[in-house]
Motif scaffolding. Structure first.
Motif, PDB file in Angstrom:
ATOM      1  N   GLU A  74      35.290  58.889  36.239  1.00  0.00           N
ATOM      2  CA  GLU A  74      36.169  59.961  36.318  1.00  0.00           C
ATOM      3  C   GLU A  74      37.224  59.509  35.087  1.00  0.00           C
ATOM      4  OE1 GLU A  74      37.606  60.004  40.054  1.00  0.00           O
ATOM      5  OE2 GLU A  74      36.530  61.353  40.927  1.00  0.00           O
ATOM      6  N   MET A  75      37.511  58.290  34.978  1.00  0.00           N
ATOM      7  CA  MET A  75      38.537  57.696  33.945  1.00  0.00           C
ATOM      8  C   MET A  75      37.889  58.090  32.556  1.00  0.00           C
ATOM      9  SD  MET A  75      39.632  54.255  35.486  1.00  0.00           S
ATOM     10  CE  MET A  75      40.127  53.856  37.463  1.00  0.00           C
ATOM     11  N   SER A  76      36.474  58.180  32.479  1.00  0.00           N
ATOM     12  CA  SER A  76      35.690  58.453  31.054  1.00  0.00           C
ATOM     13  C   SER A  76      35.778  59.828  31.075  1.00  0.00           C
ATOM     14  CB  SER A  76      34.621  57.568  31.046  1.00  0.00           C
ATOM     15  OG  SER A  76      34.880  56.109  31.558  1.00  0.00           O
ATOM     16  N   MET A 152      49.052  50.006  36.444  1.00  0.00           N
ATOM     17  CA  MET A 152      49.254  50.574  35.238  1.00  0.00           C
ATOM     18  C   MET A 152      49.230  52.271  35.244  1.00  0.00           C
ATOM     19  SD  MET A 152      49.353  48.022  33.796  1.00  0.00           S
ATOM     20  CE  MET A 152      49.548  48.649  32.213  1.00  0.00           C
ATOM     21  N   GLY A 153      49.504  52.892  36.522  1.00  0.00           N
ATOM     22  CA  GLY A 153      49.641  54.207  36.691  1.00  0.00           C
ATOM     23  C   GLY A 153      48.461  54.893  36.529  1.00  0.00           C
ATOM     24  N   GLU A 154      47.040  54.483  36.871  1.00  0.00           N
ATOM     25  CA  GLU A 154      45.788  55.151  36.683  1.00  0.00           C
ATOM     26  C   GLU A 154      45.614  56.314  37.886  1.00  0.00           C
ATOM     27  OE1 GLU A 154      43.033  57.213  35.555  1.00  0.00           O
ATOM     28  OE2 GLU A 154      43.425  55.318  34.105  1.00  0.00           O
ATOM     29  N   SER A 155      45.383  57.355  37.442  1.00  0.00           N
ATOM     30  CA  SER A 155      45.634  58.665  38.358  1.00  0.00           C
ATOM     31  C   SER A 155      44.394  58.560  39.291  1.00  0.00           C
ATOM     32  CB  SER A 155      45.844  59.773  37.713  1.00  0.00           C
ATOM     33  OG  SER A 155      44.930  60.300  36.937  1.00  0.00           O
ATOM     34  N   SER A 156      43.250  57.830  38.724  1.00  0.00           N
ATOM     35  CA  SER A 156      41.866  57.836  39.443  1.00  0.00           C
ATOM     36  C   SER A 156      42.159  56.997  40.594  1.00  0.00           C
ATOM     37  CB  SER A 156      40.659  57.502  38.360  1.00  0.00           C
ATOM     38  OG  SER A 156      40.918  58.842  37.427  1.00  0.00           O
ATOM     39  N   VAL A 157      42.779  56.194  40.694  1.00  0.00           N
ATOM     40  CA  VAL A 157      42.941  55.153  41.879  1.00  0.00           C
ATOM     41  C   VAL A 157      44.066  55.516  42.568  1.00  0.00           C
ATOM     42  CG1 VAL A 157      42.965  52.871  42.391  1.00  0.00           C
ATOM     43  CG2 VAL A 157      41.637  53.649  40.421  1.00  0.00           C
ATOM     44  N   SER A 158      44.262  55.336  43.869  1.00  0.00           N
ATOM     45  CA  SER A 158      45.450  55.763  44.714  1.00  0.00           C
ATOM     46  C   SER A 158      45.664  54.334  45.653  1.00  0.00           C
ATOM     47  CB  SER A 158      45.189  56.640  45.514  1.00  0.00           C
ATOM     48  OG  SER A 158      44.259  56.678  46.383  1.00  0.00           O
ATOM     49  N   MET A 159      46.864  54.190  46.067  1.00  0.00           N
ATOM     50  CA  MET A 159      47.068  52.990  46.726  1.00  0.00           C
ATOM     51  C   MET A 159      46.235  53.077  48.253  1.00  0.00           C
ATOM     52  SD  MET A 159      48.949  50.025  47.140  1.00  0.00           S
ATOM     53  CE  MET A 159      50.100  50.216  45.987  1.00  0.00           C
ATOM     54  N   ALA A 160      46.085  54.185  48.599  1.00  0.00           N
ATOM     55  CA  ALA A 160      45.378  54.307  50.095  1.00  0.00           C
ATOM     56  C   ALA A 160      43.996  54.060  49.938  1.00  0.00           C
ATOM     57  CB  ALA A 160      45.693  55.631  50.414  1.00  0.00           C
ATOM     58  N   GLY A 161      43.430  54.292  48.569  1.00  0.00           N
ATOM     59  CA  GLY A 161      41.974  54.106  48.213  1.00  0.00           C
ATOM     60  C   GLY A 161      41.653  52.636  47.938  1.00  0.00           C
ATOM     61  N   ALA A 162      42.785  51.958  47.355  1.00  0.00           N
ATOM     62  CA  ALA A 162      42.668  50.502  47.352  1.00  0.00           C
ATOM     63  C   ALA A 162      42.560  49.856  48.593  1.00  0.00           C
ATOM     64  CB  ALA A 162      43.904  50.082  46.351  1.00  0.00           C
ATOM     65  N   TYR A 163      43.398  50.183  49.513  1.00  0.00           N
ATOM     66  CA  TYR A 163      43.522  49.715  50.883  1.00  0.00           C
ATOM     67  C   TYR A 163      42.270  50.042  51.523  1.00  0.00           C
ATOM     68  CZ  TYR A 163      48.125  47.659  51.464  1.00  0.00           C
ATOM     69  OH  TYR A 163      49.400  46.874  51.462  1.00  0.00           O
ATOM     70  N   VAL A 222      40.140  48.804  29.215  1.00  0.00           N
ATOM     71  CA  VAL A 222      38.614  48.953  29.540  1.00  0.00           C
ATOM     72  C   VAL A 222      38.551  48.976  31.075  1.00  0.00           C
ATOM     73  CG1 VAL A 222      37.772  47.571  27.451  1.00  0.00           C
ATOM     74  CG2 VAL A 222      38.438  46.203  29.302  1.00  0.00           C
ATOM     75  N   LEU A 223      39.556  49.399  31.709  1.00  0.00           N
ATOM     76  CA  LEU A 223      39.417  49.551  33.371  1.00  0.00           C
ATOM     77  C   LEU A 223      38.201  50.107  33.804  1.00  0.00           C
ATOM     78  CD1 LEU A 223      40.864  48.911  35.603  1.00  0.00           C
ATOM     79  CD2 LEU A 223      42.112  51.043  35.493  1.00  0.00           C
ATOM     80  N   PRO A 224      37.584  51.267  33.210  1.00  0.00           N
ATOM     81  CA  PRO A 224      36.272  51.694  33.749  1.00  0.00           C
ATOM     82  C   PRO A 224      35.094  50.746  33.595  1.00  0.00           C
ATOM     83  CG  PRO A 224      37.233  53.560  32.299  1.00  0.00           C
ATOM     84  CD  PRO A 224      38.029  52.135  32.081  1.00  0.00           C
ATOM     85  N   LEU A 225      35.111  49.913  32.587  1.00  0.00           N
ATOM     86  CA  LEU A 225      34.002  48.941  32.353  1.00  0.00           C
ATOM     87  C   LEU A 225      34.188  47.811  33.334  1.00  0.00           C
ATOM     88  CD1 LEU A 225      34.117  48.479  28.541  1.00  0.00           C
ATOM     89  CD2 LEU A 225      32.138  49.267  29.975  1.00  0.00           C
ATOM     90  N   MET A 226      35.553  47.553  33.885  1.00  0.00           N
ATOM     91  CA  MET A 226      35.974  46.390  34.831  1.00  0.00           C
ATOM     92  C   MET A 226      35.666  47.095  36.226  1.00  0.00           C
ATOM     93  SD  MET A 226      36.717  43.886  33.168  1.00  0.00           S
ATOM     94  CE  MET A 226      37.410  42.927  34.180  1.00  0.00           C
TER      95      MET A 226
END
Length: 274
Positions: A74-76, A152-163, A222-226
């Motif tokens: 999604e980031m790419s 870093m404010g990436e919209s494809s990732v949310s705090m709820a998703g990270a949790y 390079v967040l998508p790569l990581m």
């Protein structure tokens, strides 16, 4: 202006607290699992152990897909039809990195008498802990890179998703902590030593997560790569170690059932919370 600055600082402080809690959740799962040595007298039965290994495999595969690979693509999206390239390259790099670590780091898998990696004089217990530590590293990295994206404010990732990712990994870390502490106890180690060894095997997760977050500014381009790198590393662990161990000998169907349950649990967590 002063009020606005205060609000920004308070918001950042709350976010940092949430992130610190998030990266400690998987470690808490390992610690709780290792603590089972104080409650259970005997080692885990083979059928139960295979089910737990299968469960851990299912969680890691689902997390790799929903929490890491899909956000990476999604980031790419700006790459159009080639949006899969960063995810594919990162996944291949993650697999290659864990393959290299598997060849270099001396470790011993549960139920095996043949150490892997370079030759060493380390004790059996130390190599057992290193084996679990080896597949905890990519899990910590996965949690760290997701929280780094939030910072870093990436919209494809949310705090709820990270949790959801952190909670899913914690759930599968619980049996991992028990799987290492209980056999050590049955081999003669004291309960305190077995608990300590089980807990230490999970220390690498918050450390890896924190290091990834601290390098957020470097990681972000390079967040998508990581993200895909972490997915590849976790998938390597699943295919190389967890699934084969759950399929050996009798009760292999328990591993398959455990995999299905783990996959469903992680998928539901990610979709519901993400």
């Amino acid at each position: 202006m002063a009020r606005m600055q205060r609000r920004v600082i308070e918001s950042l402080s709350e976010e940092l607290v949430d992130i610190i809690i998030g990266i400690l959740i998987p470690f808490a799962g390992t610690t709780l699992g290792a603590a089972s040595v104080f409650l259970v007298k005997r080692a885990i039965r083979p059928g139960v152990q295979k089910a737990l290994l299968g469960f851990a495999s299912g969680v890691m595969v689902a997390a790799s897909v929903w929490s890491l690979l899909i956000p990476a693509m999604e980031m790419s999206e700006n790459l159009g039809r080639l949006a899969f390239l960063p995810a594919a390259a990162g996944l291949a790099a993650g697999v290659g990195f864990l393959l290299l670590m598997d060849k270099i780091i001396p470790h011993l898998h549960m139920g095996s008498d043949q150490p892997e990696g370079v030759k060493t004089r380390l004790t059996r217990t130390a190599m057992l802990v290193l084996a679990v530590t080896l597949h905890n590293f990519p899990e910590g990295m996965a949690v760290g890179v997701v929280f780094a994206g939030i910072l870093m404010g990436e919209s494809s990732v949310s705090m709820a998703g990270a949790y959801a990712l952190a909670l899913g990994i914690a759930i599968q870390n619980f049996p991992e902590g028990a799987i290492i502490s209980l056999p050590l106890r049955s081999e003669g180690a004291s309960r305190k030593r077995a608990f300590l060894m089980g807990t230490l095997s999970g220390v690498v997760e918050p450390v890896g997560a924190l290091l990834t977050i601290l390098l957020a500014r470097i990681v972000t381009p390079v967040l998508p790569l990581m993200l895909a790198f972490a997915a590849g590393a976790m998938l390597f662990v699943v295919v190389e170690e967890l699934i084969p161990e759950s399929a050996q000998g009798e009760h292999s169907d328990m591993g398959t059932i455990g995999f299905a349950v783990g996959f469903i649990v992680m998928m539901c967590l990610d979709v519901a919370l993400g």
